[in-house]
Motif scaffolding. Structure first.
Motif, PDB file in Angstrom:
ATOM      1  N   ALA A 176     -10.180   4.993  -1.388  1.00 30.57           N
ATOM      2  CA  ALA A 176      -8.740   4.720  -1.290  1.00 30.57           C
ATOM      3  C   ALA A 176      -8.182   4.242  -2.632  1.00 30.57           C
ATOM      4  CB  ALA A 176      -8.484   3.679  -0.205  1.00 30.57           C
ATOM      5  N   ILE A 177      -8.938   3.385  -3.324  1.00 30.53           N
ATOM      6  CA  ILE A 177      -8.495   2.900  -4.641  1.00 30.53           C
ATOM      7  C   ILE A 177      -8.447   4.048  -5.642  1.00 30.53           C
ATOM      8  CG2 ILE A 177      -9.054   1.371  -6.569  1.00 30.53           C
ATOM      9  CD1 ILE A 177     -10.247  -0.584  -4.557  1.00 30.53           C
ATOM     10  N   PHE A 178      -9.416   4.956  -5.532  1.00 30.23           N
ATOM     11  CA  PHE A 178      -9.415   6.126  -6.422  1.00 30.23           C
ATOM     12  C   PHE A 178      -8.161   6.979  -6.195  1.00 30.23           C
ATOM     13  CE2 PHE A 178     -10.548  10.605  -7.225  1.00 30.23           C
ATOM     14  CZ  PHE A 178     -10.819  10.522  -8.591  1.00 30.23           C
ATOM     15  N   GLN A 179      -7.759   7.133  -4.940  1.00 29.46           N
ATOM     16  CA  GLN A 179      -6.541   7.887  -4.640  1.00 29.46           C
ATOM     17  C   GLN A 179      -5.305   7.178  -5.185  1.00 29.46           C
ATOM     18  OE1 GLN A 179      -6.359  10.987  -3.506  1.00 29.46           O
ATOM     19  NE2 GLN A 179      -8.602  10.926  -3.546  1.00 29.46           N
ATOM     20  N   LEU A 226       0.828  -1.209   0.000  1.00 30.35           N
ATOM     21  CA  LEU A 226       0.000   0.000   0.000  1.00 30.35           C
ATOM     22  C   LEU A 226       0.861   1.258   0.000  1.00 30.35           C
ATOM     23  CD1 LEU A 226      -3.010  -0.845   2.362  1.00 30.35           C
ATOM     24  CD2 LEU A 226      -2.694  -1.311  -0.063  1.00 30.35           C
ATOM     25  N   SER A 227       2.026   1.181   0.642  1.00 30.98           N
ATOM     26  CA  SER A 227       2.966   2.309   0.591  1.00 30.98           C
ATOM     27  C   SER A 227       3.455   2.514  -0.840  1.00 30.98           C
ATOM     28  CB  SER A 227       4.160   2.056   1.515  1.00 30.98           C
ATOM     29  OG  SER A 227       3.742   1.969   2.859  1.00 30.98           O
ATOM     30  N   GLU A 228       3.772   1.401  -1.517  1.00 28.82           N
ATOM     31  CA  GLU A 228       4.210   1.470  -2.910  1.00 28.82           C
ATOM     32  C   GLU A 228       3.143   2.125  -3.790  1.00 28.82           C
ATOM     33  OE1 GLU A 228       7.102  -0.676  -4.934  1.00 28.82           O
ATOM     34  OE2 GLU A 228       7.680   0.766  -3.400  1.00 28.82           O
ATOM     35  N   LEU A 229       1.881   1.844  -3.487  1.00 28.33           N
ATOM     36  CA  LEU A 229       0.769   2.325  -4.309  1.00 28.33           C
ATOM     37  C   LEU A 229       0.270   3.701  -3.891  1.00 28.33           C
ATOM     38  CD1 LEU A 229      -1.208  -1.034  -4.461  1.00 28.33           C
ATOM     39  CD2 LEU A 229      -0.115   0.084  -6.416  1.00 28.33           C
ATOM     40  N   GLY A 230       0.854   4.267  -2.835  1.00 31.22           N
ATOM     41  CA  GLY A 230       0.440   5.593  -2.390  1.00 31.22           C
ATOM     42  C   GLY A 230      -0.890   5.604  -1.668  1.00 31.22           C
ATOM     43  N   MET A 231      -1.294   4.456  -1.091  1.00 30.98           N
ATOM     44  CA  MET A 231      -2.594   4.368  -0.420  1.00 30.98           C
ATOM     45  C   MET A 231      -2.491   4.565   1.082  1.00 30.98           C
ATOM     46  SD  MET A 231      -5.400   1.243  -0.355  1.00 30.98           S
ATOM     47  CE  MET A 231      -5.756   1.215  -2.101  1.00 30.98           C
ATOM     48  N   ILE A 232      -1.322   4.307   1.671  1.00 30.84           N
ATOM     49  CA  ILE A 232      -1.170   4.445   3.110  1.00 30.84           C
ATOM     50  C   ILE A 232      -1.522   5.874   3.520  1.00 30.84           C
ATOM     51  CG2 ILE A 232       0.529   4.543   4.973  1.00 30.84           C
ATOM     52  CD1 ILE A 232      -0.342   1.747   4.330  1.00 30.84           C
ATOM     53  N   GLY A 233      -2.318   6.007   4.561  1.00 28.63           N
ATOM     54  CA  GLY A 233      -2.786   7.328   4.998  1.00 28.63           C
ATOM     55  C   GLY A 233      -4.243   7.533   4.664  1.00 28.63           C
ATOM     56  N   GLU A 234      -4.757   6.774   3.676  1.00 27.50           N
ATOM     57  CA  GLU A 234      -6.175   6.837   3.360  1.00 27.50           C
ATOM     58  C   GLU A 234      -6.969   6.027   4.384  1.00 27.50           C
ATOM     59  OE1 GLU A 234      -7.555   8.664   0.904  1.00 27.50           O
ATOM     60  OE2 GLU A 234      -5.522   9.391   0.489  1.00 27.50           O
ATOM     61  N   ALA A 235      -8.171   6.496   4.689  1.00 27.76           N
ATOM     62  CA  ALA A 235      -8.999   5.816   5.685  1.00 27.76           C
ATOM     63  C   ALA A 235      -9.279   4.367   5.294  1.00 27.76           C
ATOM     64  CB  ALA A 235     -10.319   6.578   5.874  1.00 27.76           C
ATOM     65  N   GLY A 236      -9.411   4.121   3.994  1.00 26.18           N
ATOM     66  CA  GLY A 236      -9.730   2.772   3.530  1.00 26.18           C
ATOM     67  C   GLY A 236      -8.579   1.801   3.561  1.00 26.18           C
ATOM     68  N   SER A 237      -7.354   2.293   3.837  1.00 26.85           N
ATOM     69  CA  SER A 237      -6.204   1.388   3.839  1.00 26.85           C
ATOM     70  C   SER A 237      -6.335   0.342   4.947  1.00 26.85           C
ATOM     71  CB  SER A 237      -4.895   2.164   3.996  1.00 26.85           C
ATOM     72  OG  SER A 237      -4.857   2.852   5.231  1.00 26.85           O
ATOM     73  N   LYS A 238      -6.920   0.733   6.092  1.00 21.19           N
ATOM     74  CA  LYS A 238      -7.121  -0.221   7.187  1.00 21.19           C
ATOM     75  C   LYS A 238      -8.095  -1.320   6.763  1.00 21.19           C
ATOM     76  CE  LYS A 238      -8.522  -0.607  12.028  1.00 21.19           C
ATOM     77  NZ  LYS A 238      -9.044   0.104  13.224  1.00 21.19           N
ATOM     78  N   ASP A 239      -9.150  -0.926   6.052  1.00 26.87           N
ATOM     79  CA  ASP A 239     -10.119  -1.913   5.563  1.00 26.87           C
ATOM     80  C   ASP A 239      -9.442  -2.882   4.587  1.00 26.87           C
ATOM     81  OD1 ASP A 239     -13.137  -0.660   6.215  1.00 26.87           O
ATOM     82  OD2 ASP A 239     -11.567   0.834   6.012  1.00 26.87           O
ATOM     83  N   VAL A 240      -8.586  -2.339   3.717  1.00 26.24           N
ATOM     84  CA  VAL A 240      -7.906  -3.175   2.721  1.00 26.24           C
ATOM     85  C   VAL A 240      -6.986  -4.182   3.402  1.00 26.24           C
ATOM     86  CG1 VAL A 240      -6.241  -3.164   0.818  1.00 26.24           C
ATOM     87  CG2 VAL A 240      -8.056  -1.453   0.888  1.00 26.24           C
ATOM     88  N   LEU A 241      -6.262  -3.749   4.434  1.00 29.42           N
ATOM     89  CA  LEU A 241      -5.390  -4.665   5.174  1.00 29.42           C
ATOM     90  C   LEU A 241      -6.199  -5.771   5.847  1.00 29.42           C
ATOM     91  CD1 LEU A 241      -2.848  -2.161   6.769  1.00 29.42           C
ATOM     92  CD2 LEU A 241      -2.398  -3.791   4.926  1.00 29.42           C
TER      93      LEU A 241
END
Length: 308
Positions: free
Chosen positions: A236-239, A163-178
């Protein structure tokens, strides 16, 4: 990091060594012009972290050398060659090679690949440290539960890296994705890799919502949490789409853009988002077709691969 370079071209060896040393990536602890002089014992003696080896060499080529080293080498292997045969590259991957650089070698590509390999090695060390800490403190008494907890730690740590590689870390949805990755990996372990079938997104979202609410919520509360989770993940995916598109807009040959754009998204959507960014248009998530299931499937496969 400690590097060992095997290539019959002295100029290539010199260039690789200069890049490694000039950019402070580590130390070159050995060089050879052919694979016949390389052995597992030598790599162990030199405490090699990363082996960079040419595919084609006159006496013993890269694939033969990797076979001779065997599966006990704990470091990472970067294959280098001007040959782009899918069969040969496929054989190299089957022997444990995870990274490939084509000749003529490019400084930016070398830096990107080496840094990625170094990140993966650090990730593995971090996961090993976590496992040792858990075992040392004896937090979990059941062997089965211990293995499950260790596996979940691995998938979460690897997922965090992806998620860090994809620039998603920090988005609220990143926790849901994990949490989605945890659910998938647990199912994978329970069913066995050969029998594992990717569940529906509805079932995955229901699982993480039920776990979050401790299975005590009424159906209306569960439904609200599922819907909220779906929206967070979609945003999060949109970001991530925006992040990847911005990389391509800056540099169309950027390694992350080349690696992730078409893998995680439909390229028509990437192109559309690049044009919006170029024209400084207001982002509109509703106008973008996001395939959430494809994204999660690819992310799970890539996350598992980064664990190896």
């Amino acid at each position: 990091m400690r590097f060992f370079i095997v290539d019959d071209d002295e100029g290539v060896r010199s260039m690789l060594a200069d890049i490694i040393e000039d950019f402070g990536l580590g130390e070159v602890v050995g060089e050879l012009e052919d694979g016949s002089g390389l052995s597992h014992d030598l790599l162990e003696l030199k405490k090699v972290d990363i082996l960079m080896i040419d595919l084609l060499m006159p006496i013993r080529d890269g694939i033969q050398t990797i076979r001779a080293i065997g599966q006990d080498f704990s470091g990472k292997i970067i294959m280098i060659s001007q040959i782009e045969s899918k069969d040969m590259i496929g054989e190299a991957y089957s022997l444990g090679v995870q990274y490939y650089i084509t000749k003529p070698i490019n400084r930016l590509e070398i830096l990107e690949v080496i840094r990625k390999v170094m990140d993966h090695l650090r990730l593995q060390k971090s996961m090993s440290d976590i496992q040792r800490t858990i075992q040392g403190l004896q937090i979990i008494s059941s062997p089965k539960n211990q293995r499950t907890a260790d596996a979940e730690n691995k998938i979460v740590t690897s997922g965090h890296f992806m998620l860090s590689e994809l620039g998603m870390i920090g988005e609220a949805g990143s926790k849901d994705v994990l949490e989605m990755l945890e659910v998938l990996y647990q199912l994978d372990l329970e069913t066995g890799e050969a029998s594992f079938a990717f569940p529906s997104l509805k079932d995955i979202f229901r699982s993480i919502a039920a776990k979050r609410l401790e299975h005590l919520a009424a159906s209306t509360e569960l439904g609200k949490e599922i819907k909220a989770s779906e929206q967070r993940v979609r945003r999060a995916i949109f970001q991530t789409l925006t992040h990847v598109a911005s990389l391509g807009l800056t540099d169309y040959s950027h390694p992350k853009f080349e690696n992730y754009a078409s893998k995680f998204f439909d390229f028509t959507e990437i192109r559309k988002r690049m044009l919006e960014l170029q024209n400084e248009a207001e982002p509109s998530q509703s106008q973008v077709r996001i395939n959430t299931k494809k994204f999660i499937q690819v992310l799970y496969v890539e996350t598992k691969r980064s664990m190896s």
